[in-house]
Design a protein around this motif. Structure first.
Motif, short mmCIF file in Angstrom:
data_model
loop_
_atom_site.label_atom_id
_atom_site.label_comp_id
_atom_site.label_asym_id
_atom_site.label_seq_id
_atom_site.Cartn_x
_atom_site.Cartn_y
_atom_site.Cartn_z
N GLY A 1 19.36 47.63 -10.11
CA GLY A 1 20.14 48.56 -10.26
C GLY A 1 20.64 49.30 -9.70
N ARG A 2 19.82 49.42 -8.56
CA ARG A 2 20.68 50.32 -7.22
C ARG A 2 21.94 50.36 -6.61
N ASP B 1 17.68 56.09 -5.37
CA ASP B 1 18.98 55.35 -6.27
C ASP B 1 19.35 54.56 -5.02
N HIS B 2 19.75 54.31 -3.84
CA HIS B 2 20.07 53.80 -2.84
C HIS B 2 18.79 53.21 -1.66
N ARG B 3 17.58 53.12 -1.95
CA ARG B 3 16.13 52.67 -1.82
C ARG B 3 16.16 51.36 -2.26
N ALA C 1 23.41 52.40 2.34
CA ALA C 1 22.79 53.11 2.11
C ALA C 1 21.91 52.94 3.68
N GLU C 2 21.72 51.45 3.94
CA GLU C 2 20.90 52.01 5.12
C GLU C 2 21.25 51.95 6.09
N MET C 3 22.86 50.93 6.33
CA MET C 3 24.02 51.43 6.94
C MET C 3 24.06 52.79 8.04
N THR D 1 21.10 63.22 2.37
CA THR D 1 21.90 63.12 0.33
C THR D 1 22.23 64.20 1.05
N PRO D 2 23.61 64.81 -0.18
CA PRO D 2 24.03 66.33 -0.86
C PRO D 2 23.41 67.02 -0.30
#
Length: 145
Positions: A120-121, A11-13, A127-129, A144-145
């Motif tokens: 749409g992410r 979702d964040h890549r 996320a990269e930071m 990730t959780p």
């Protein structure tokens, strides 16, 4: 992209083919919207503060009248209580105009840009930071959780 980035949530890549400049630019659009959201919160705070103040003025007018100061109470009721905050508007109208206009338009553009450029992410830049700044293998620094 490092092996560690492969552990990031899909979702964040960043989408394939997205360059650093695009990720940064889309992140800037999202950050601008975050500031708009903060401003909206302050507008709602202003709305509630002014509503409370109007009710307080009403209570104060009642107290003035009970204390024998009917003229002061009458003037307060006539000139302050229920008064438009800006020309022709109470704060609820300001909130509605903001929500229906600027806020809605800004959100639509941010969403469209994210959809078009990041599939749409959300928060790809952040996320990269996170991936770059976390201590790999350390508790509390999981990808990730």
């Amino acid at each position: 992209m490092s092996d560690d980035r492969e552990k990031m949530s899909a979702d964040h890549r960043r989408p394939n083919g997205s360059d650093d400049a695009t990720v940064s630019a889309v992140g800037s659009v999202s950050e601008a919207l975050e500031w708009v959201e903060r401003a909206r919160g302050h507008l709602y705070t202003f709305h509630q503060l002014m509503g409370h103040a109007d009710l307080q003025f009403g209570s104060a007018a009642d107290e003035l009248r009970d204390a024998g100061h009917g003229d002061a109470a009458d003037a307060l009721e006539r000139e302050v209580i229920g008064r438009n905050v800006i020309e022709g508007r109470w704060t609820f109208q300001m909130v509605e105009d903001f929500d229906d206009g600027y806020w809605t338009t800004a959100r639509e553009h941010e969403r469209r840009i994210r959809d078009d450029l990041m599939d749409g992410r959300r928060h790809v830049f952040e996320a990269e930071m996170k991936e770059d700044r976390r201590t790999h293998g350390e508790r509390g620094h999981e990808a990730t959780p």
